[in-house]
Design a protein around this motif. Structure first.
Motif, PDB file in Angstrom:
ATOM      1  N   ALA A   1     -15.450   9.359  48.876  1.00  8.45           N
ATOM      2  CA  ALA A   1     -15.694   9.016  50.275  1.00  8.45           C
ATOM      3  C   ALA A   1     -14.367   8.651  50.942  1.00  8.45           C
ATOM      4  O   ALA A   1     -13.515   7.998  50.328  1.00  8.45           O
ATOM      5  N   PHE A   2     -14.209   9.106  52.178  1.00 10.36           N
ATOM      6  CA  PHE A   2     -13.039   8.784  52.989  1.00 10.36           C
ATOM      7  C   PHE A   2     -13.495   7.730  54.005  1.00 10.36           C
ATOM      8  O   PHE A   2     -14.281   8.035  54.903  1.00 10.36           O
ATOM      9  N   THR A   3     -13.000   6.507  53.870  1.00 15.84           N
ATOM     10  CA  THR A   3     -13.598   5.363  54.562  1.00 15.84           C
ATOM     11  C   THR A   3     -12.913   4.996  55.869  1.00 15.84           C
ATOM     12  O   THR A   3     -13.350   4.058  56.544  1.00 15.84           O
ATOM     13  N   GLY A   4     -11.842   5.691  56.238  1.00 16.47           N
ATOM     14  CA  GLY A   4     -11.150   5.342  57.472  1.00 16.47           C
ATOM     15  C   GLY A   4     -10.653   3.916  57.445  1.00 16.47           C
ATOM     16  O   GLY A   4     -10.115   3.439  56.437  1.00 16.47           O
ATOM     17  N   ASP A   5     -10.817   3.179  58.567  1.00 20.41           N
ATOM     18  CA  ASP A   5     -10.408   1.777  58.631  1.00 20.41           C
ATOM     19  C   ASP A   5     -11.566   0.827  58.344  1.00 20.41           C
ATOM     20  O   ASP A   5     -11.385  -0.399  58.334  1.00 20.41           O
ATOM     21  N   THR A   6     -12.748   1.365  58.117  1.00 19.32           N
ATOM     22  CA  THR A   6     -13.896   0.503  57.840  1.00 19.32           C
ATOM     23  C   THR A   6     -13.672  -0.306  56.576  1.00 19.32           C
ATOM     24  O   THR A   6     -13.841  -1.528  56.558  1.00 19.32           O
ATOM     25  N   LEU A   7     -13.279   0.371  55.510  1.00 24.56           N
ATOM     26  CA  LEU A   7     -13.011  -0.300  54.241  1.00 24.56           C
ATOM     27  C   LEU A   7     -11.647   0.149  53.734  1.00 24.56           C
ATOM     28  O   LEU A   7     -11.414   1.338  53.498  1.00 24.56           O
ATOM     29  N   LEU A   8     -10.744  -0.810  53.578  1.00 27.86           N
ATOM     30  CA  LEU A   8      -9.429  -0.559  53.008  1.00 27.86           C
ATOM     31  C   LEU A   8      -9.430  -1.007  51.549  1.00 27.86           C
ATOM     32  O   LEU A   8     -10.442  -1.488  51.041  1.00 27.86           O
ATOM     33  N   ILE A   9      -8.312  -0.849  50.871  1.00 27.89           N
ATOM     34  CA  ILE A   9      -8.227  -1.280  49.481  1.00 27.89           C
ATOM     35  C   ILE A   9      -8.068  -2.794  49.447  1.00 27.89           C
ATOM     36  O   ILE A   9      -7.049  -3.328  49.876  1.00 27.89           O
ATOM     37  N   LYS A  10      -9.109  -3.473  48.997  1.00 28.47           N
ATOM     38  CA  LYS A  10      -9.177  -4.944  48.983  1.00 28.47           C
ATOM     39  C   LYS A  10      -9.003  -5.526  50.390  1.00 28.47           C
ATOM     40  O   LYS A  10      -8.408  -6.587  50.584  1.00 28.47           O
ATOM     41  N   GLY A  11      -9.525  -4.828  51.370  1.00 30.42           N
ATOM     42  CA  GLY A  11      -9.435  -5.305  52.742  1.00 30.42           C
ATOM     43  C   GLY A  11     -10.382  -4.530  53.636  1.00 30.42           C
ATOM     44  O   GLY A  11     -11.272  -3.804  53.174  1.00 30.42           O
ATOM     45  N   CYS A  12     -10.186  -4.656  54.953  1.00 29.73           N
ATOM     46  CA  CYS A  12     -11.008  -3.935  55.916  1.00 29.73           C
ATOM     47  C   CYS A  12     -10.268  -3.904  57.249  1.00 29.73           C
ATOM     48  O   CYS A  12      -9.270  -4.607  57.444  1.00 29.73           O
ATOM     49  N   GLY A  13     -10.759  -3.103  58.173  1.00 26.63           N
ATOM     50  CA  GLY A  13     -10.161  -3.037  59.492  1.00 26.63           C
ATOM     51  C   GLY A  13     -10.468  -4.279  60.316  1.00 26.63           C
ATOM     52  O   GLY A  13     -11.476  -4.959  60.103  1.00 26.63           O
TER      53      GLY A  13
ATOM     54  N   ILE B   1     -21.561   1.931  52.401  1.00 31.48           N
ATOM     55  CA  ILE B   1     -20.504   2.260  51.433  1.00 31.48           C
ATOM     56  C   ILE B   1     -20.794   1.640  50.069  1.00 31.48           C
ATOM     57  O   ILE B   1     -20.766   2.323  49.045  1.00 31.48           O
ATOM     58  N   PHE B   2     -21.111   0.344  50.045  1.00 28.12           N
ATOM     59  CA  PHE B   2     -21.441  -0.298  48.774  1.00 28.12           C
ATOM     60  C   PHE B   2     -22.760   0.216  48.197  1.00 28.12           C
ATOM     61  O   PHE B   2     -23.069  -0.046  47.033  1.00 28.12           O
ATOM     62  N   SER B   3     -23.527   0.934  48.991  1.00 25.60           N
ATOM     63  CA  SER B   3     -24.760   1.530  48.480  1.00 25.60           C
ATOM     64  C   SER B   3     -24.501   2.853  47.762  1.00 25.60           C
ATOM     65  O   SER B   3     -25.399   3.404  47.116  1.00 25.60           O
ATOM     66  N   LEU B   4     -23.280   3.379  47.863  1.00 29.84           N
ATOM     67  CA  LEU B   4     -22.916   4.567  47.099  1.00 29.84           C
ATOM     68  C   LEU B   4     -22.813   4.186  45.622  1.00 29.84           C
ATOM     69  O   LEU B   4     -22.628   3.012  45.280  1.00 29.84           O
ATOM     70  N   PRO B   5     -22.906   5.152  44.721  1.00 25.79           N
ATOM     71  CA  PRO B   5     -22.757   4.829  43.293  1.00 25.79           C
ATOM     72  C   PRO B   5     -21.421   4.145  43.011  1.00 25.79           C
ATOM     73  O   PRO B   5     -20.409   4.430  43.655  1.00 25.79           O
ATOM     74  N   ASP B   6     -21.411   3.237  42.052  1.00 23.96           N
ATOM     75  CA  ASP B   6     -20.221   2.445  41.751  1.00 23.96           C
ATOM     76  C   ASP B   6     -19.003   3.291  41.421  1.00 23.96           C
ATOM     77  O   ASP B   6     -17.871   2.877  41.660  1.00 23.96           O
ATOM     78  N   HIS B   7     -19.216   4.469  40.851  1.00 27.37           N
ATOM     79  CA  HIS B   7     -18.086   5.271  40.386  1.00 27.37           C
ATOM     80  C   HIS B   7     -17.418   6.076  41.497  1.00 27.37           C
ATOM     81  O   HIS B   7     -16.377   6.688  41.262  1.00 27.37           O
ATOM     82  N   PHE B   8     -17.973   6.096  42.696  1.00 28.83           N
ATOM     83  CA  PHE B   8     -17.384   6.896  43.767  1.00 28.83           C
ATOM     84  C   PHE B   8     -15.968   6.411  44.092  1.00 28.83           C
ATOM     85  O   PHE B   8     -15.721   5.213  44.223  1.00 28.83           O
ATOM     86  N   ILE B   9     -15.059   7.367  44.233  1.00 27.12           N
ATOM     87  CA  ILE B   9     -13.685   7.071  44.612  1.00 27.12           C
ATOM     88  C   ILE B   9     -13.621   6.925  46.122  1.00 27.12           C
ATOM     89  O   ILE B   9     -14.181   7.739  46.858  1.00 27.12           O
ATOM     90  N   LEU B  10     -12.908   5.902  46.595  1.00 27.34           N
ATOM     91  CA  LEU B  10     -12.773   5.638  48.026  1.00 27.34           C
ATOM     92  C   LEU B  10     -11.320   5.825  48.450  1.00 27.34           C
ATOM     93  O   LEU B  10     -10.409   5.230  47.855  1.00 27.34           O
ATOM     94  N   PHE B  11     -11.119   6.649  49.473  1.00 24.55           N
ATOM     95  CA  PHE B  11      -9.796   6.881  50.033  1.00 24.55           C
ATOM     96  C   PHE B  11      -9.756   6.307  51.448  1.00 24.55           C
ATOM     97  O   PHE B  11     -10.493   6.764  52.326  1.00 24.55           O
ATOM     98  N   PRO B  12      -8.906   5.312  51.709  1.00 26.66           N
ATOM     99  CA  PRO B  12      -8.844   4.690  53.032  1.00 26.66           C
ATOM    100  C   PRO B  12      -7.906   5.435  53.975  1.00 26.66           C
ATOM    101  O   PRO B  12      -7.138   6.315  53.558  1.00 26.66           O
ATOM    102  N   ALA B  13      -7.921   5.050  55.244  1.00 28.79           N
ATOM    103  CA  ALA B  13      -7.007   5.639  56.225  1.00 28.79           C
ATOM    104  C   ALA B  13      -5.630   4.995  56.177  1.00 28.79           C
ATOM    105  O   ALA B  13      -4.665   5.588  56.665  1.00 28.79           O
ATOM    106  N   HIS B  14      -5.527   3.802  55.621  1.00 31.89           N
ATOM    107  CA  HIS B  14      -4.242   3.102  55.548  1.00 31.89           C
ATOM    108  C   HIS B  14      -4.141   2.331  54.242  1.00 31.89           C
ATOM    109  O   HIS B  14      -5.149   1.967  53.635  1.00 31.89           O
ATOM    110  N   ASP B  15      -2.897   2.083  53.830  1.00 31.37           N
ATOM    111  CA  ASP B  15      -2.648   1.048  52.827  1.00 31.37           C
ATOM    112  C   ASP B  15      -1.228   0.539  53.037  1.00 31.37           C
ATOM    113  O   ASP B  15      -0.311   1.309  53.307  1.00 31.37           O
ATOM    114  N   TYR B  16      -1.074  -0.780  52.913  1.00 31.62           N
ATOM    115  CA  TYR B  16       0.199  -1.436  53.203  1.00 31.62           C
ATOM    116  C   TYR B  16       0.844  -2.019  51.950  1.00 31.62           C
ATOM    117  O   TYR B  16       1.854  -2.701  52.033  1.00 31.62           O
TER     118      TYR B  16
END
Length: 334
Positions: A227-239, A259-274
């Motif tokens: 899943a490509f999460t945009g700014d909704t969910l970042l890595i250990k953060g959120c927009g 998003i958390f209702s997706l299977p646990d193993h789904f890979i998440l790619f955010p729109a940003h990471d700092y």
């Protein structure tokens, strides 16, 4: 020797559970933890390709290679069956698939990730969240890979950079710009919640996940467990939720409900990471996200108290992104 080499290469990402042998193949059954998945997938594919080329030069020694097609098929079966652990499912990762092309591209000024996803057989591809400053780079990569760009897609109307879709359309007039109908922005194609964007033999589902902005969308690629999460969910953060109709309660609901209702193993790619990270998983975020592990009311309190500075590029970016593509004719989702 092969076994020792692979143990060294993958020891941070893999645990070796079983080795079986045939006359021509050394098959390896691997369980992969989530933290090491992304690098593991890339290393395994490159290692397989290198080994295959090297083995062609070795005669008359026995031919020891990874049965890559069998391994990939097994992981794809795991992914779709839902009967595996989080790490084992993720091991099938999109970098292991020979039927697609995937690139995670980075723009350093706004720390934005642009994603190129393509169908290898038909050569049709999509750019997710292109950035104005890196359009020429992205188009060059697409040309070098022999792909045909059909859509420039935005996860939402960005405030920290100017989208590249308009510039792309000036260079490639046949490309269609796409954004959510709830964003208030213009584009060739405005999608609804649960619509699909198709490219070649593949499709991604448009899941409305408002809260950062009212038009935020998560693109779910179910067949690839991504899943490509945009700014909704970042890595250990959120927009952030303090402008563009942001709503912390709605963001909490979107993440937990969509998003958390997706299977646990789904890979998440955010729109940003700092922080230099590239991906995460549903399981990791449910356990370790410091904001979104909070109860809803606590999360709202934290978000309302952030007092973040005014986005540096918003005065230029937001008006431009509201007309995210050059309009020629109305389009429809395929």
């Amino acid at each position: 020797m092969l076994h020792r080499c692979m143990r060294t290469m993958f020891k941070s990402a893999c645990s070796f559970r079983k080795l079986s042998f045939t006359k021509k193949f050394r098959l390896i059954d691997i369980s992969v933890n989530e933290a090491g998945l992304f690098g593991y997938s890339l290393v395994l594919k490159n290692f397989y390709q290198t080994l295959s080329a090297a083995e062609q030069q070795i005669r008359p020694r026995p031919k020891y290679v990874i049965d890559f097609n069998k391994f990939s098929k097994k992981m794809t079966s795991y992914c779709t069956s839902g009967q595996q652990s989080a790490g084992e499912t993720a091991a099938h990762g999109i970098l292991l698939d020979d039927d697609i092309i995937f690139r995670q591209l980075f723009e350093h000024k706004s720390f934005t990730y642009t994603y190129l996803i393509g169908d290898r057989e038909t050569a049709e591809c999509v750019l997710i969240d292109p950035v104005l400053e890196t359009v020429d780079r992205d188009l060059k990569i697409i040309e070098q890979l022999g792909l045909n760009l059909i859509y420039g897609v935005n996860t939402h109307c960005h405030a920290d950079h100017i989208t590249g879709t308009g510039h792309i359309k000036s260079k490639r007039p046949n490309v269609k710009s796409i954004i959510s109908k709830y964003s208030g922005a213009k584009a060739d194609i405005l999608f609804n919640d649960n619509d699909f964007i198709e490219f070649g033999r593949h499709k991604i589902q448009c899941i409305s996940t408002p809260g950062h902005t009212d038009g935020c969308t998560t693109f779910v690629w179910k067949e690839k467990c991504v899943a490509f999460t945009g700014d909704t969910l970042l890595i250990k953060g959120c927009g952030r939720t303090d402008f563009q109709a942001g709503d912390p309660g709605l963001l909490h609901d979107s993440v937990h409900g969509k998003i958390f209702s997706l299977p646990d193993h789904f890979i998440l790619f955010p729109a940003h990471d700092y922080t230099g990270q590239t991906m995460t998983t549903v399981s990791e975020e449910k356990k370790f996200n410091p904001r979104l592990t909070l109860a809803r009311e606590d999360f709202i309190g934290v978000m309302n108290g952030l007092n973040l500075p005014y986005p540096k590029q918003i005065d230029a970016a937001l008006p431009a992104n509201l007309v995210c593509g050059i309009q020629k004719s109305p389009g429809q989702l395929v």
